[in-house]
Write a protein that holds these residues in place. Structure first.
Motif, PDB file in Angstrom:
ATOM      1  N   SER A   1       0.847  -1.297   0.077  1.00  0.00           N
ATOM      2  CA  SER A   1      -0.222   0.277  -0.039  1.00  0.00           C
ATOM      3  C   SER A   1       0.668   1.347   0.116  1.00  0.00           C
ATOM      4  O   SER A   1       0.470   2.402  -0.211  1.00  0.00           O
ATOM      5  N   THR A   2       2.129   1.169   0.262  1.00  0.00           N
ATOM      6  CA  THR A   2       2.828   2.332   0.007  1.00  0.00           C
ATOM      7  C   THR A   2       2.895   2.850  -1.282  1.00  0.00           C
ATOM      8  O   THR A   2       3.041   2.287  -2.398  1.00  0.00           O
ATOM      9  N   THR A   3       2.908   4.088  -1.596  1.00  0.00           N
ATOM     10  CA  THR A   3       2.549   4.801  -2.834  1.00  0.00           C
ATOM     11  C   THR A   3       3.676   5.529  -3.079  1.00  0.00           C
ATOM     12  O   THR A   3       4.430   6.186  -2.321  1.00  0.00           O
ATOM     13  N   ALA A   4       3.770   5.658  -4.412  1.00  0.00           N
ATOM     14  CA  ALA A   4       4.863   6.608  -5.183  1.00  0.00           C
ATOM     15  C   ALA A   4       3.900   7.416  -6.249  1.00  0.00           C
ATOM     16  O   ALA A   4       3.800   6.937  -7.300  1.00  0.00           O
ATOM     17  N   VAL A   5       3.810   8.869  -6.063  1.00  0.00           N
ATOM     18  CA  VAL A   5       2.852   9.397  -6.987  1.00  0.00           C
ATOM     19  C   VAL A   5       4.047  10.457  -7.658  1.00  0.00           C
ATOM     20  O   VAL A   5       4.560  11.401  -7.187  1.00  0.00           O
TER      21      VAL A   5
ATOM     22  N   ASP B   1       5.434  11.875   2.614  1.00  0.00           N
ATOM     23  CA  ASP B   1       5.911  12.993   1.556  1.00  0.00           C
ATOM     24  C   ASP B   1       7.259  12.936   1.221  1.00  0.00           C
ATOM     25  O   ASP B   1       7.894  14.035   1.200  1.00  0.00           O
ATOM     26  N   ALA B   2       7.836  11.774   1.282  1.00  0.00           N
ATOM     27  CA  ALA B   2       9.161  11.807   1.021  1.00  0.00           C
ATOM     28  C   ALA B   2       9.516  11.947  -0.467  1.00  0.00           C
ATOM     29  O   ALA B   2       8.917  11.348  -1.414  1.00  0.00           O
TER      30      ALA B   2
ATOM     31  N   GLY C   1       1.203  -2.740 -11.040  1.00  0.00           N
ATOM     32  CA  GLY C   1       1.454  -1.442 -10.579  1.00  0.00           C
ATOM     33  C   GLY C   1       2.558  -1.074  -9.536  1.00  0.00           C
ATOM     34  O   GLY C   1       2.784  -0.407  -8.965  1.00  0.00           O
ATOM     35  N   VAL C   2       3.538  -2.337  -9.386  1.00  0.00           N
ATOM     36  CA  VAL C   2       4.390  -2.401  -8.378  1.00  0.00           C
ATOM     37  C   VAL C   2       5.853  -1.789  -9.107  1.00  0.00           C
ATOM     38  O   VAL C   2       6.070  -2.465 -10.125  1.00  0.00           O
ATOM     39  N   SER C   3       6.256  -1.032  -8.259  1.00  0.00           N
ATOM     40  CA  SER C   3       7.687  -0.469  -8.536  1.00  0.00           C
ATOM     41  C   SER C   3       8.730  -0.426  -7.633  1.00  0.00           C
ATOM     42  O   SER C   3       8.440  -0.799  -6.454  1.00  0.00           O
TER      43      SER C   3
ATOM     44  N   VAL D   1       9.955  -0.847  -2.164  1.00  0.00           N
ATOM     45  CA  VAL D   1       8.571  -1.737  -3.102  1.00  0.00           C
ATOM     46  C   VAL D   1       7.575  -0.508  -2.859  1.00  0.00           C
ATOM     47  O   VAL D   1       6.860  -0.471  -1.712  1.00  0.00           O
ATOM     48  N   VAL D   2       7.107  -0.232  -4.185  1.00  0.00           N
ATOM     49  CA  VAL D   2       5.998   0.826  -3.789  1.00  0.00           C
ATOM     50  C   VAL D   2       4.968   0.405  -4.897  1.00  0.00           C
ATOM     51  O   VAL D   2       4.972  -0.149  -6.093  1.00  0.00           O
ATOM     52  N   LYS D   3       3.638   1.362  -4.646  1.00  0.00           N
ATOM     53  CA  LYS D   3       2.670   1.278  -5.807  1.00  0.00           C
ATOM     54  C   LYS D   3       2.786   2.515  -6.559  1.00  0.00           C
ATOM     55  O   LYS D   3       2.640   3.599  -6.074  1.00  0.00           O
ATOM     56  N   THR D   4       2.805   2.297  -7.704  1.00  0.00           N
ATOM     57  CA  THR D   4       3.040   3.443  -8.769  1.00  0.00           C
ATOM     58  C   THR D   4       1.668   3.608  -9.403  1.00  0.00           C
ATOM     59  O   THR D   4       1.362   4.490 -10.225  1.00  0.00           O
ATOM     60  N   ASP D   5       0.802   2.547  -9.690  1.00  0.00           N
ATOM     61  CA  ASP D   5      -0.361   2.450 -10.171  1.00  0.00           C
ATOM     62  C   ASP D   5      -1.087   1.316  -9.332  1.00  0.00           C
ATOM     63  O   ASP D   5      -1.203   0.390  -9.380  1.00  0.00           O
ATOM     64  N   SER D   6      -2.225   2.272  -8.577  1.00  0.00           N
ATOM     65  CA  SER D   6      -2.969   1.470  -7.627  1.00  0.00           C
ATOM     66  C   SER D   6      -3.916   0.725  -8.397  1.00  0.00           C
ATOM     67  O   SER D   6      -4.958   0.171  -7.755  1.00  0.00           O
ATOM     68  N   LYS D   7      -4.360   1.258  -9.729  1.00  0.00           N
ATOM     69  CA  LYS D   7      -5.368   0.691 -10.478  1.00  0.00           C
ATOM     70  C   LYS D   7      -4.958  -0.287 -11.638  1.00  0.00           C
ATOM     71  O   LYS D   7      -5.802  -0.902 -12.298  1.00  0.00           O
TER      72      LYS D   7
END
Length: 396
Positions: free
Chosen positions: A153-157, A233-234, A197-199, A184-190
């Motif tokens: 669930s960690t996101t990277a926007v 907000d890193a 969507g994992v990057s 390990v982040v989600k760059t596309d949650s959809k």
């Protein structure tokens, strides 16, 4: 005429040479073992009490050429084969599982950068990974997500030339000491399926918005720093993306074969050390006027464990050679990971029992090994996941 001969055997259960080892591997092992005897063994119990291995140790290891032996000389490495990584892990775990940070850095995390990093990324980070200026960690697990990496669930926007990362990681080995974290982040949650969507984004330790949470107290491997990591907000440059967006899951899967061989091999070495100390103890300890080793139950227990250890060694040696030859052995690696780490956990209980009451005392090594080995069937993919992989690959 009868001839009486003395029974002899060349069988050595505790030898350190392996079929893939050359004179160069042996020299590396000898040098590394001397380093460990001087720089680690005298202080290890203190580090266990403190719950942390000093960051300076890894810098010293880098200066001596013990970190990342496989890295190409173009980036400051020695360009050595996988056998050197195994030697590094073995000599560390012989002292204790708590100093496994060097092996994770060298043999699990840095290879991601070697294979998938851009030329700019490799020039920037690899030389410092080799000389010990940078220690790495990989941040996969979250409070609500373990083996199911597609569900992080960690996101990277994306925000211009940066990613804004928010989320929390836990159980992160090297979490306190690491200077560069592969997150390990989600760059596309959809994305459908979710794994697309994992990057993976490399986050430097002094990044604003990144902080380290608790240094976690664990059942075992006390001197290994394991921590929570927090991202609020890193802001990280897009240039720190490893590979392309959506490739993170596949990058991680690509290196799991090596990680599981490493894990299985560490389980083998711990089992080897437990049996060695137990055999010494039962030969020295006397009960009812004779050594504990003279009782049939003790002999049967030792014989069974020695057999399991020998079988594990043969299987591991075969896998290591195949992996070094570039063969695809993910099923066999999963088999080795679950069976050998499970064997080591069973052996810890059996060896502790043979120590009797003294096995429960902290002054005896088996007490620490009993704690340390408990995590091995859990990390690097639980043994239940290993069995799922095996079953799937068998066509079930």
């Amino acid at each position: 005429m009868s001839v009486t001969t003395k029974s002899t055997t060349n069988f050595n259960l505790f030898k350190s040479d392996r079929p893939y080892c050359t004179e160069e591997h042996d020299m590396f092992r000898t040098s590394l073992r001397k380093f460990m005897e001087k720089e680690v063994e005298p202080y290890f119990n203190e580090w266990e009490e403190n719950g942390l291995t000093p960051r300076e140790l890894y810098k010293k290891m880098g200066e001596q050429g013990f970190l990342c032996p496989q890295v190409d000389p173009a980036y400051g490495g020695l360009g050595l084969d996988f056998g050197f990584n195994l030697v590094l892990a073995e000599e560390a775990v012989r002292i204790g599982g708590g100093i496994g940070g060097a092996s994770l850095h060298s043999s699990i995390t840095v290879p991601y950068l070697e294979k998938y990093g851009t030329e700019e990324q490799k020039k920037k980070y690899l030389p410092k990974c080799v000389n010990g200026d940078i220690l790495t960690a990989v941040a996969m697990t979250e409070p609500g997500t373990g083996s199911d990496l597609a569900s992080v669930s960690t996101t990277a926007v994306r925000d211009g030339d940066n990613y804004i990362i928010n989320g929390q990681k836990t159980f992160i080995t090297n979490g306190i000491n690491a200077d560069l974290i592969f997150v390990v982040v989600k760059t596309d949650s959809k994305a459908v399926p979710a794994r697309k969507g994992v990057s993976i984004i490399m986050v430097e330790g002094d990044t604003p918005g990144f902080s380290r949470g608790r240094k976690l107290k664990k059942l075992g491997t006390h001197s290994q720093d394991t921590a929570e990591l927090i991202f609020e907000d890193a802001r990280v440059p897009v240039s720190n993306l490893l590979g392309n967006e959506g490739e993170g899951f596949y990058i991680l899967m690509d290196k799991l074969q090596q990680e599981r061989i490493m894990c299985a091999n560490s389980g083998y070495v711990i089992a080897q050390e437990m049996l060695k100390t137990t055999m010494k103890y039962v030969q020295e300890r006397h009960v009812f006027g004779k050594p504990v080793s003279s009782f049939q139950n003790t002999q049967f227990e030792i014989a069974e464990m020695a057999t399991e250890l020998s079988l594990a060694r043969s299987y591991l040696d075969d896998l290591a050679i195949k992996h070094m030859n570039g063969e695809e052995i993910s099923t066999q690696a999963s088999m080795a990971k679950w069976w050998i780490t499970d064997m080591a956990r069973r052996m810890s209980s059996r060896c502790l029992q043979l120590h009797g009451g003294y096995g429960y005392m902290e002054e005896y090594e088996i007490a620490r090994r009993y704690r340390d080995v408990a995590v091995m069937p859990i990390y690097a993919g639980t043994n239940e996941i290993m069995k799922n992989i095996i079953a799937k690959n068998l066509g079930l």
